[in-house]
Design a protein around this motif. Structure first.
Motif, mmCIF file in Angstrom:
data_model
loop_
_atom_site.group_PDB
_atom_site.id
_atom_site.type_symbol
_atom_site.label_atom_id
_atom_site.label_comp_id
_atom_site.label_asym_id
_atom_site.label_seq_id
_atom_site.Cartn_x
_atom_site.Cartn_y
_atom_site.Cartn_z
ATOM 1 N N MET A 1 0.826 -1.206 0.000
ATOM 2 C CA MET A 1 0.000 0.000 0.000
ATOM 3 C C MET A 1 0.863 1.260 0.000
ATOM 4 O O MET A 1 0.595 2.223 -0.739
ATOM 5 C CB MET A 1 -0.932 -0.011 1.222
ATOM 6 N N PHE A 2 1.906 1.276 0.848
ATOM 7 C CA PHE A 2 2.770 2.454 0.890
ATOM 8 C C PHE A 2 3.466 2.661 -0.448
ATOM 9 O O PHE A 2 3.628 3.798 -0.912
ATOM 10 C CB PHE A 2 3.805 2.289 2.002
ATOM 11 N N ILE A 3 3.893 1.587 -1.084
ATOM 12 C CA ILE A 3 4.582 1.725 -2.369
ATOM 13 C C ILE A 3 3.631 2.283 -3.402
ATOM 14 O O ILE A 3 3.990 3.177 -4.201
ATOM 15 C CB ILE A 3 5.148 0.360 -2.818
ATOM 16 N N LYS A 4 2.392 1.787 -3.437
ATOM 17 C CA LYS A 4 1.419 2.291 -4.406
ATOM 18 C C LYS A 4 1.074 3.748 -4.138
ATOM 19 O O LYS A 4 0.749 4.504 -5.062
ATOM 20 C CB LYS A 4 0.155 1.434 -4.378
ATOM 21 N N ALA A 5 1.165 4.129 -2.854
ATOM 22 C CA ALA A 5 0.886 5.528 -2.503
ATOM 23 C C ALA A 5 2.125 6.396 -2.605
ATOM 24 O O ALA A 5 2.079 7.581 -2.284
ATOM 25 C CB ALA A 5 0.322 5.601 -1.089
ATOM 26 N N ARG A 6 3.238 5.777 -3.054
ATOM 27 C CA ARG A 6 4.524 6.475 -3.175
ATOM 28 C C ARG A 6 4.986 7.042 -1.829
ATOM 29 O O ARG A 6 5.659 8.069 -1.763
ATOM 30 C CB ARG A 6 4.435 7.589 -4.226
ATOM 31 N N MET A 7 4.613 6.338 -0.768
ATOM 32 C CA MET A 7 5.017 6.752 0.580
ATOM 33 C C MET A 7 6.193 5.860 1.001
ATOM 34 O O MET A 7 6.108 5.030 1.914
ATOM 35 C CB MET A 7 3.844 6.623 1.553
ATOM 36 N N TYR A 8 7.320 6.022 0.281
ATOM 37 C CA TYR A 8 8.453 5.138 0.495
ATOM 38 C C TYR A 8 9.072 5.312 1.872
ATOM 39 O O TYR A 8 9.445 4.336 2.540
ATOM 40 C CB TYR A 8 9.515 5.383 -0.587
ATOM 41 N N LYS A 9 9.166 6.543 2.291
ATOM 42 C CA LYS A 9 9.789 6.774 3.596
ATOM 43 C C LYS A 9 8.940 6.174 4.714
ATOM 44 O O LYS A 9 9.475 5.621 5.691
ATOM 45 C CB LYS A 9 9.972 8.273 3.823
ATOM 46 N N GLU A 10 7.612 6.246 4.553
ATOM 47 C CA GLU A 10 6.754 5.634 5.571
ATOM 48 C C GLU A 10 6.961 4.124 5.628
ATOM 49 O O GLU A 10 6.947 3.518 6.708
ATOM 50 C CB GLU A 10 5.280 5.951 5.296
ATOM 51 N N ALA A 11 7.152 3.524 4.465
ATOM 52 C CA ALA A 11 7.399 2.078 4.433
ATOM 53 C C ALA A 11 8.714 1.743 5.132
ATOM 54 O O ALA A 11 8.815 0.783 5.900
ATOM 55 C CB ALA A 11 7.415 1.564 2.990
ATOM 56 N N VAL A 12 9.736 2.569 4.844
ATOM 57 C CA VAL A 12 11.025 2.340 5.488
ATOM 58 C C VAL A 12 10.913 2.531 6.996
ATOM 59 O O VAL A 12 11.420 1.722 7.786
ATOM 60 C CB VAL A 12 12.087 3.289 4.892
ATOM 61 N N ASP A 13 10.230 3.589 7.409
ATOM 62 C CA ASP A 13 10.049 3.835 8.844
ATOM 63 C C ASP A 13 9.289 2.677 9.515
ATOM 64 O O ASP A 13 9.586 2.298 10.647
ATOM 65 C CB ASP A 13 9.302 5.144 9.069
ATOM 66 N N ALA B 1 14.510 1.140 0.908
ATOM 67 C CA ALA B 1 15.226 2.409 0.856
ATOM 68 C C ALA B 1 16.211 2.437 -0.307
ATOM 69 O O ALA B 1 16.334 3.434 -1.013
ATOM 70 C CB ALA B 1 15.949 2.641 2.176
ATOM 71 N N SER B 2 16.892 1.325 -0.514
ATOM 72 C CA SER B 2 17.861 1.268 -1.613
ATOM 73 C C SER B 2 17.181 1.373 -2.966
ATOM 74 O O SER B 2 17.754 1.898 -3.928
ATOM 75 C CB SER B 2 18.659 -0.049 -1.521
ATOM 76 N N ARG B 3 15.989 0.869 -3.054
ATOM 77 C CA ARG B 3 15.283 0.853 -4.352
ATOM 78 C C ARG B 3 14.626 2.188 -4.662
ATOM 79 O O ARG B 3 14.607 2.628 -5.820
ATOM 80 C CB ARG B 3 14.237 -0.256 -4.327
ATOM 81 N N TYR B 4 14.084 2.844 -3.652
ATOM 82 C CA TYR B 4 13.265 4.019 -3.921
ATOM 83 C C TYR B 4 13.855 5.337 -3.416
ATOM 84 O O TYR B 4 13.425 6.416 -3.842
ATOM 85 C CB TYR B 4 11.874 3.843 -3.302
ATOM 86 N N LEU B 5 14.795 5.278 -2.485
ATOM 87 C CA LEU B 5 15.333 6.518 -1.925
ATOM 88 C C LEU B 5 16.751 6.746 -2.426
ATOM 89 O O LEU B 5 17.406 5.839 -2.953
ATOM 90 C CB LEU B 5 15.326 6.454 -0.396
ATOM 91 N N ASP B 6 17.235 7.971 -2.248
ATOM 92 C CA ASP B 6 18.585 8.320 -2.665
ATOM 93 C C ASP B 6 19.605 7.546 -1.821
ATOM 94 O O ASP B 6 19.488 7.496 -0.593
ATOM 95 C CB ASP B 6 18.806 9.839 -2.484
ATOM 96 N N PRO B 7 20.625 6.936 -2.470
ATOM 97 C CA PRO B 7 21.586 6.107 -1.707
ATOM 98 C C PRO B 7 22.265 6.862 -0.579
ATOM 99 O O PRO B 7 22.470 6.309 0.507
ATOM 100 C CB PRO B 7 22.582 5.652 -2.773
#
Length: 1736
Positions: free
Chosen positions: A927-939, A954-960
């Motif tokens: 759900m978070f990925i579909k909502a583009r809420m990557y940081k929430e998923a990581v948290d 985090a490695s896939r969607y956020l800046d390294p």
């Protein structure tokens, strides 16, 4: 049994003062003694005289001396004494229970003739024997007597059996008669039992036998059939006289017989099933024993004699004191007396009624209960209540658990079965199956509060089901099923109610008879019934609920309290609740009056209840109690009680009615009208109606219903009874309705009568439009009145009754108007149904409107389906989320088209947050990925501690860079919070293990630091360990430093560390554990060097290495310390001197060495030292001073040196000083100085001169003969022969050899010499020459000639050897037979050897079959060898089968060797045992033998071992250790076979796993690494990771020990609670030696599990505090699973082996369900081995 003299209670008189009788009271408190002075003396149980009374004659005029007392006896209740007198009467005296009470005669029994004997049976009657032979029964209650039988022969003795139901009488005619007065065994008929050899004055009836003795000095034991079972003959004993009296122990297992100056005791031996005599008790000058009595508790014997002497003997087998509280006295094999030392009570008599020996006795509970065992029974007793029970009990291995919380019954739990034993009852009250033995989960009530026949049991069938059983009828009353687990239950004392609590802490009340239950409280932490009442209390937090009236559970009394309640007690008219608040004890008092009320109600004491209620006045709970009491009064028709209750409740009208009823009853007690009125008053109209109708008073019934306005019941009754005035009654009812304007009810009556128009009018008047609508819809004729219908429609729409209006429109086929009404009335279901028929396109719109309506009504849950039907997915999604129907929302959002994704953003976010809260992280992530809420998923993953997943997202969607910084910051935060493991995961997630290592280093968590170094920098592991070790050493953390030193195998550094700081104990420990005994001894030596010499000696002596350290000191040249250590060892000091001397000699310090050699007592060594140094002067000096016999050796050594130096003059001088001229001659001969040799010989040894001269001539001739020609030799020989010098001629011929002549010439010369010897030489002269000539002839193949020479010289064996060389076996045998028959065996042996050498098997077999077979074996022709051996069978065959098997094993063909023994049997031959062992060990160690298809191999080995074990059992003189060894091997191989079978059937795999674990107890036989490897894999496959980890980790330890060849590396600590052997042999190679990959996989798995904190890294323990598979000492294992035996069991006919019933049942079911497997074969083998299953 032995008796021990205790004390005198009456001293002997100087004149005759016969003690007529002694008897103990049944209560063990009194001893009565009757004397010849016609007095009865009464003593207490300690032998102190407390009372006395005189007897009286039957005829007072006859005088006091007109009679004598013949016998006395106590009554069964110990309050009376019967006295039998010779003046034909029996008196019964009442002596009372207390000392000093007045004695009174309460019964008189005159008899027709004098009484000669009397006893008082325990069952009540008195039995007396008379002079005329009659035996009479005397009844004390009726004061009557009658004759039982007569024998016409004087009665000399009477004896009762142990139970008091019968007796035997002995008569003067020697007959003994048996008679019963109560119930008895039909196998023991009444009448004459036997006839003794003399009158049986000493008569006793123990259990199953009768003892008889008399004047013939013999005691005869008769069985129940009157046959002699044993005889004790004392006729040869000159000190023995007649036997006059005998008595039996209360248990019936011992008999005492009185003789002259002694008491003999005979005891029953249960193990031998025979009577044995114990050593008699002899007291000189005691004279004849006239009376004996055995105390009823079996502890003492009273003895009276002819001289007035009375003493007490103690009959005790063993006595112990239990915790200074109880005295336990074994008074017989089957009887134990238990006394409480804190009071003066008589104690408990624990006795087996079956006469069985008490084998095990334990005091349990709070030291007030006893449990004892016999072979076949169980005894349970309450010491305080003096109650005992004995029940039949099977041998269960003593695994029972006993619970004594209930005061009336003992709970016995064993193997899933609960047995109840009521104290004082000798039967098991009940037995039920349950797995829950906690006393809080079992409740038993037995006739409490003076009830009768009220015995109930409540227990758990399973964790959620309660079963209540009536123990009187042994039937279930009810079962209560519950949705949660139950953790407490208890019945009320009256068994009407049951309270139980579940794990949710909810308290439920159950009506026992109906099964109805009600939750009455929640959050309950304590609950209990109040003693002796039906009041219950329960605690929840700080609230205490009290149900004074449990019948009104909804009205408890609430009290606020502190602390935790732990007990409720009721005593001294007070009921108190005890609580514990911290360390403070608190007490809260309950209302005793309310408690008393509840008790009075349930005990039906209503007067007491009323008095109590009057005392509490208007208390809040009083009303409920009065109400409850009124209901009881109504049921019991107690008008006075009911009147009082109604008055208290303030119901004046009912009080008035009760008064009227009472007045009516006073007038007419039979007035039934009164009881009808009472029923009306109570609202029970049916009962009142029944009373009226029973008396035919229908009018009264109708009047009753009319007065109560129950017209319908009145009309119904009138219709049933055919009432004549029924129309008038109905008319009266209708008028009443109209009068009171009850138009609706009037309309209903009219409608029922079919008067629809009038009914419509009535409904209209009552404005009941709904009824009008129904009437219209049901009657079409009314619908034809359009005006009426139109008016009704207007009224309906006006009042918004749209549904009814729509129904009428539908009836009129006006669908549009109907649809409009349905919509206005929100009747969506009918609107949708109509739309489906008339206009389907409107359905979607209606569904959406329906959904909108439901949402407006806050029914979002119901709206979802309608939105879905309408296709409004977004609205459906909104409704699902609003209704918190998350699953539906997820399903809906997953089917929404992607092009709507921008509208779904908020929904994805909401669903993701919800799923994260529910810990459904995977779905939340989506759900978070579909909502583009990557940081929430990581948290989310970070908060959950799932750092790896968080890192992936985090490695896939956020800046390294952001990811790394984020994780490092998070790791730092976690590090600061002390969450190092979480921080480690983050460091590893960003590939920064060094930071994690540094973190652990700073935190000083070096174990984790080492783990990471080993994982990421293995090349630095050793360096790290060393660095940490050195660091910790400097910090003073020596233990930790030791660990790291040892991790790098630098144990010497650890040892030196401890040495440096003088921690010698630790240094010694490290050296011993890692360097072995040698290193430890060295450390101990260094330790000793630091101590004073005395302490050093004590230390080394303690370790047992004093002498070895002395040797070590010598080896290291520390002689000063060595001498000090020898302080107390003078013998060892000599060795040190010797070692020191040797060292000095090596250093060239000869003078000092000389001193030490002499001190060591070895002067010869000093002589040798100087001899080797060529210091001849010093050597001679020492030798002459200390070793005179060595002087010669020194002179010889010096002479030989001179000879080597060719100083012959000095040589001769020294040798002559040494008196050794022979050595001079010998050395001169070697040097070929013959002239000097002859000179010396002539001067000093003239007797040797001829031989020396001859030797010299021979050498000279030999030297000169080499130049002579062959012709000259032959010529010389002829000349000598012609001159008669035959010997010289022969010697000349002997000089001819092949070096200068042809072989033929040599042969002829030697044959001629032989001929000359045969003819002319004899005796020694010939013999010397023959010894030289014959071998030469033999070498030339002239065997016959050589043989003839040997024969002539009487050298028979050498002659035979010649014939053998010529293969002339005939002549060889002939010579041996004629000259030396002892050599015939030698010839045959040589013949066999020759045949064997030539390979002539067949001919050899005729001569020596064993030799032939040995030859075949040597040639490897085993098949041919075995075939030939078969013809000879027996030991011959077994020998070569064993040899063949050994060869096969040597070549690695184990299974072929096994097959060999299966083919040719497995003989019990000691030399074969190693072969059998090796076959078994090889098969057990084979790889890939654990699979299902390996069963055939195991079955073959199993059969071989079974044949061997059976053979061992029948073979004598076999060492028991060997039998046990092969039985153990058979059991191991059997388990392996069972495991293979279990792996063929899925349902049996669990048993296979059990076997793998059970086999670990044999790791001293099977390869240890294999055993732990297989057990670990099987447990891991079952998901039992904790146990699998322990076993596989131990497997790795064993592997390391195998590789390092050091068994000390194996740590057995984790297995300390098992029966696995700790001292196991280390296999030569790894089991997985050929499968390194599998070994590595096991290692990796163990490492992974060791990091998993969720897995307990230890073995679970069972209730024995042992691992589940472990056996207790001396216990057998299940023959199927290898686990401990637990009842119920399956036993076998021919074996002590047994099986657990559950696994045996599984095995048999598998055999039936899977016939294609080997299960049936396995069962057949068990039957062959152990016999058939005997019992289930």
């Amino acid at each position: 049994m032995q008796i021990k003299f205790l004390k005198n209670i009456l001293e002997a008189e100087n004149s005759e003062y016969k003690i007529v009788a002694v008897t103990w009271s049944p209560n063990n408190k009194k001893l009565a003694v009757a004397t010849s002075e016609r007095q009865v003396l009464i003593f207490d149980d300690d032998g102190e005289k407390r009372d006395r009374f005189s007897t009286k004659p039957a005829d007072s005029e006859a005088g006091k001396k007109s009679y004598v007392i013949k016998s006395i006896a106590f009554s069964p209740d110990s309050s009376k004494i019967a006295v039998a007198q010779s003046d034909s009467i029996v008196y019964v005296y009442k002596i009372g229970e207390k000392w000093g009470e007045k004695k009174a005669i309460c019964n008189k029994f005159p008899q027709p003739c004098p009484v000669t004997a009397m006893i008082w049976l325990l069952t009540g009657p008195i039995i007396c024997g008379l002079l005329d032979g009659k035996v009479r029964l005397l009844q004390t209650k009726s004061n009557k007597s009658h004759t039982l039988y007569g024998s016409d022969s004087l009665v000399v003795a009477l004896a009762s059996n142990a139970t008091g139901s019968g007796f035997v009488s002995g008569h003067i005619d020697c007959s003994v008669i048996r008679f019963y007065v109560g119930e008895h065994d039909d196998d023991e008929p009444q009448g004459r039992l036997f006839t003794h050899s003399v009158p049986p004055y000493a008569l006793s009836w123990p259990q199953g036998f009768v003892f008889a003795g008399g004047s013939d000095k013999r005691i005869v034991v008769y069985n129940n059939n009157g046959r002699i079972a044993k005889q004790f003959d004392y006729t040869k004993d000159q000190n023995e006289n007649e036997f006059m009296v005998a008595c039996c122990s209360p248990s019936g297992q011992a008999v005492a017989v009185g003789g002259y100056d002694k008491v003999r005791v005979f005891a029953w031996n249960p193990s031998l099933s025979m009577w044995e005599e114990s050593p008699p008790k002899t007291i000189p000058n005691m004279y004849s024993v006239t009376s004996l009595s055995w105390k009823k508790d079996g502890s003492r014997i009273a003895c009276g004699t002819h001289g007035g002497y009375v003493c007490l003997f103690e009959s005790v087998l063993k006595r112990t004191i239990w915790k200074d509280k109880l005295e336990i006295t074994y008074v017989g094999p089957s009887q134990v007396l238990i006394k409480n030392l804190d009071n003066d009570s008589a104690g408990l008599i624990l006795r087996s009624d079956y006469g069985k020996e008490i084998e095990d006795l334990k005091v349990m509970g709070r030291d007030n209960f006893v449990v004892a065992r016999t072979h076949g029974t169980l005894l349970v007793a309450d010491i305080d209540k003096n109650l005992m029970s004995e029940v039949s009990w099977n041998n269960s291995g003593k695994h029972e658990k006993f619970y004594f919380e209930n005061p009336n019954v003992c709970l016995v739990f064993n193997a899933g079965e609960l047995s109840l034993i009521e104290y004082g009852d000798n039967t098991v009250l009940a037995s039920v199956r349950t797995e829950f033995a906690n006393p809080h989960l079992i409740s038993v009530r037995l006739n409490e509060r003076s009830q009768t026949d009220n015995k109930k049991l409540a227990y758990l069938l399973d964790l959620k089901t309660i079963c209540i059983t009536d123990l009187i009828y042994n039937m279930g009353i009810s079962q209560i099923s519950h949705e949660s687990k139950i953790d407490w239950l208890e019945l009320s004392e009256t068994c009407h109610k049951l309270l139980f609590r579940d794990i949710k802490q909810r308290l439920f009340l159950v009506e026992v008879m109906t099964g109805n239950r009600l939750c009455i409280f929640s959050g309950v932490t304590f609950v209990q019934w109040v003693e002796s009442s039906d009041v219950a209390i329960a605690q929840s937090g700080t609230t205490l609920a009290i149900w004074y009236n449990i019948d009104l559970p909804e009205r408890p009394t609430i009290m606020n309290i502190k602390g935790e309640v732990y007990e409720v007690a009721r005593f001294n008219n007070k009921t108190e609740v005890f609580a514990l608040d911290g360390n403070v004890n608190l007490t809260f008092e309950l209302d005793e009056g309310l408690v008393e009320f509840g008790t009075a109600i349930h005990d039906s004491d209503y007067g007491r209840a009323v008095l109590f209620l009057e005392t509490i006045g208007n208390a809040p709970e009083a009303e409920a109690m009065w109400f409850n009491l009124s209901n009881i009064a109504i049921k019991q028709q107690n008008l006075k009680l009911l009147d009082r209750c109604y008055a208290a409740l303030g119901n004046i009208s009912k009080v008035y009615c009760i008064k009227q009823i009472e007045d009516e009853l006073l007038k007419d007690e039979d007035n039934q009208e009164v009881w009808a009125q009472l029923s009306i008053l109570n609202g029970d109209l049916e009962t009142a109606e029944g009373i009226y109708l029973e008396h035919g008073n229908l009018e009264a019934t109708l009047d009753m219903y009319k007065k109560l306005h129950k017209w319908n019941e009145a009309i119904e009754t009138a219709e049933k009874r055919g009432y004549e005035k029924l129309p008038e009654l109905k008319e009266e009812y209708m008028n009443l309705l109209l009068k009171t304007q009850q138009f609706e009810k009037a309309g209903q009556i009219l409608e029922a009568e079919g008067k629809y128009e009038r009914a419509l009018t009535m409904y209209d008047k009552s404005n009941k439009l709904s009824r009008i609508t129904n009437l219209l819809l049901n009657h079409d004729d009314l619908m034809e009145d359009h005006t009426l219908v139109t008016n009704i429609l207007k009224k309906l729409i006006k009042q918004e009754l749209f549904e009814q209006a729509a129904e009428i429109y539908v009836k009129q086929n006006k669908t549009e108007q109907a649809m409009e009404c349905y919509r206005k009335g929100k009747i969506w279901n009918k609107a949708v149904d109509m739309a489906r028929v008339i206009d389907p396109e409107q359905v979607v719109l209606l569904e959406e409107e329906w959904g909108d309506h439901l949402v407006e009504s806050k029914q979002t849950d119901a709206a979802i389906s309608h939105y879905i039907e309408a296709g409004s997915t977004l609205k459906a999604l909104d409704a699902s989320i609003a209704a918190r129907q998350w699953k539906k929302a997820i399903h809906i959002i997953n089917v929404v088209d992607d092009h709507d994704s921008h509208h779904l953003q908020k929904y994805y976010s909401q669903l993701g947050l919800h799923l994260a809260k529910q810990r459904d992280y995977t779905s939340a992530e989506q759900m978070f990925i579909k909502a583009r809420m990557y940081k929430e998923a990581v948290d989310m993953y970070n908060e959950a501690g799932q750092w790896e997943k968080a890192h992936i997202i985090a490695s896939r969607y956020l800046d390294p860079d952001d990811v790394g910084d984020m994780y490092l910051k998070q790791a730092e935060k976690l590090k600061q919070d002390g969450k190092y493991r979480e921080a480690e995961k983050l460091y590893l997630a960003v590939n920064s293990p060094d930071l994690a290592i540094t973190m652990y280093k700073h935190a000083e968590q070096y174990d984790h630091m080492i783990r990471l170094v080993e994982q990421f920098h293995p090349e630095l592991l050793s360096t790290t360990h060393m660095h940490l070790a050195q660091q910790m050493e400097t910090q003073g953390k020596h233990r930790a430093a030791e660990v790291h030193y040892l991790a790098t195998n630098e144990w010497k550094a650890a040892m030196n560390m401890y040495r440096t700081i003088n921690m010698w104990e630790e240094a010694y420990r490290v050296a011993k554990q890692n360097g072995g005994a040698t290193a430890a001894n060295q450390v101990a030596f260094l330790w000793a060097r630091t101590l004073p010499i005395d302490s050093a000696i004590k230390l080394l002596t303690k370790f047992g290495i004093l002498e070895s350290c002395i040797d070590y000191a010598c080896e290291t040249f520390q002689y000063d310390f060595a001498f000090q250590l020898c302080k107390n060892l003078p013998s060892k000091k000599i060795d040190v001197h010797y070692n020191y001397a040797m060292a000095l000699e090596d250093d060239g310090k000869f003078n000092e060495a000389e001193t030490e050699f002499i001190l060591a007592g070895k002067p010869k060594e000093a002589v040798l030292m100087y001899t080797h140094a060529n210091d001849w002067q010093s050597a001679i000096r020492i030798a002459e001073t200390h070793e005179p016999h060595s002087v010669v050796d020194v002179l010889k050594a010096q002479a030989l040196q001179c000879f080597q130096e060719k100083n012959y003059t000095e040589f001769e001088s020294l040798m002559l000083r040494a008196q050794s001229p022979e050595m001079i001659i010998q050395n001169y001969k070697k040097a070929e100085l013959w002239s000097d040799a002859l000179r010396v010989c002539k001067d000093y040894t003239p007797h040797l001169l001829p031989s020396l001269q001859t030797e010299y001539n021979a050498i000279k001739r030999a030297t000169g003969g080499a130049d002579m020609s062959m012709e000259m030799i032959l010529s010389r020989a002829n000349e000598l022969a012609m001159s008669g010098q035959h010997k010289q001629s022969v010697e000349c011929l002997l000089q001819v050899d092949t070096s200068f002549a042809d072989e033929d010439i040599v042969r002829r010369a030697l044959l001629r010499a032989a001929d000359m010897i045969n003819k002319f030489l004899f005796g020694n002269e010939a013999e010397d020459v023959i010894k030289e000539l014959a071998p030469r002839l033999r070498d030339l193949s002239e065997h016959t000639a050589a043989a003839q020479l040997y024969i002539s010289a009487d050298m028979i064996k050498e002659a035979i050897d010649c014939f053998i060389l010529a293969d002339d076996w005939k002549n060889a045998r002939k010579v041996a037979k004629e000259l030396d028959p002892s050599l015939l065996g030698y010839i045959e042996s040589c013949n066999k050897d020759q045949l064997a050498k030539d390979g002539n098997i067949e001919q050899l077999a005729d001569v020596d079959i064993m030799g032939a077979l040995d030859l075949l074996a040597e040639q490897g022709q085993w098949i041919r060898c075995i075939e030939k051996a078969k013809t000879y069978g027996g030991n011959v065959l077994h020998k070569y089968v064993a040899m063949y098997a050994s060869q096969l094993l040597k070549d690695g063909f184990t299974m072929e060797a096994l097959q060999l023994f299966l083919s040719y049997t497995t003989p019990v031959i000691a030399s074969n045992f190693n072969i059998y062992n090796r076959i078994a060990f090889n098969v057990i160690a084979m790889p890939n033998m654990s699979e299902a298809d390996s069963y055939y191999q195991w079955s073959q080995l199993r059969q071989m071992l079974l044949d061997l074990v059976n053979g061992l059992d029948i073979t004598p003189n076999i060492d028991m250790k060997i039998k046990i060894h092969f039985q153990t091997l058979l059991l191991i191989v059997h388990y392996y076979a069972v495991r293979c079978v279990c792996r063929q059937v899925q349902v049996l795999k669990n048993i296979g796993t059990k076997i793998s674990v059970a086999l670990l107890r044999y790791t001293d036989i099977i390869p240890a690494d294999k055993g732990f490897y297989e057990a670990g894999l099987d447990l891991r496959a079952e998901g039992r990771n904790s146990e699998a980890f322990v076993f596989l980790n131990h497997y790795l330890d064993i592997c390391e020990a195998i590789e390092d060849e050091e068994s000390q590396l194996i740590d057995h600590t984790d297995l300390s609670q098992t029966d696995f052997p700790s001292n196991i042999p280390i296999p030569e190679q790894l089991y997985l030696n050929d499968d390194k990959d599998e070994h590595d996989r096991v290692r990796e798995w163990v490492l992974a599990i060791s990091m998993d904190q969720k897995v307990d890294q230890e073995l679970p323990m069972d209730d024995r505090m042992m691992y589940e598979s472990s056996l207790e000492s001396g216990k057998n294992a299940c023959i199927v699973s290898g686990y401990p035996l637990r009842a119920p069991l399956v036993s076998f006919v021919h074996s002590e082996q047994a099986a657990n019933k559950d696994v045996w049942t599984k095995l048999n079911m598998a055999a039936k369900m899977y016939p294609e497997t080997n299960v049936s074969d396995l069962l057949s083998f068990i039957n062959q081995w152990c016999g058939a299953a005997a019992a289930l």
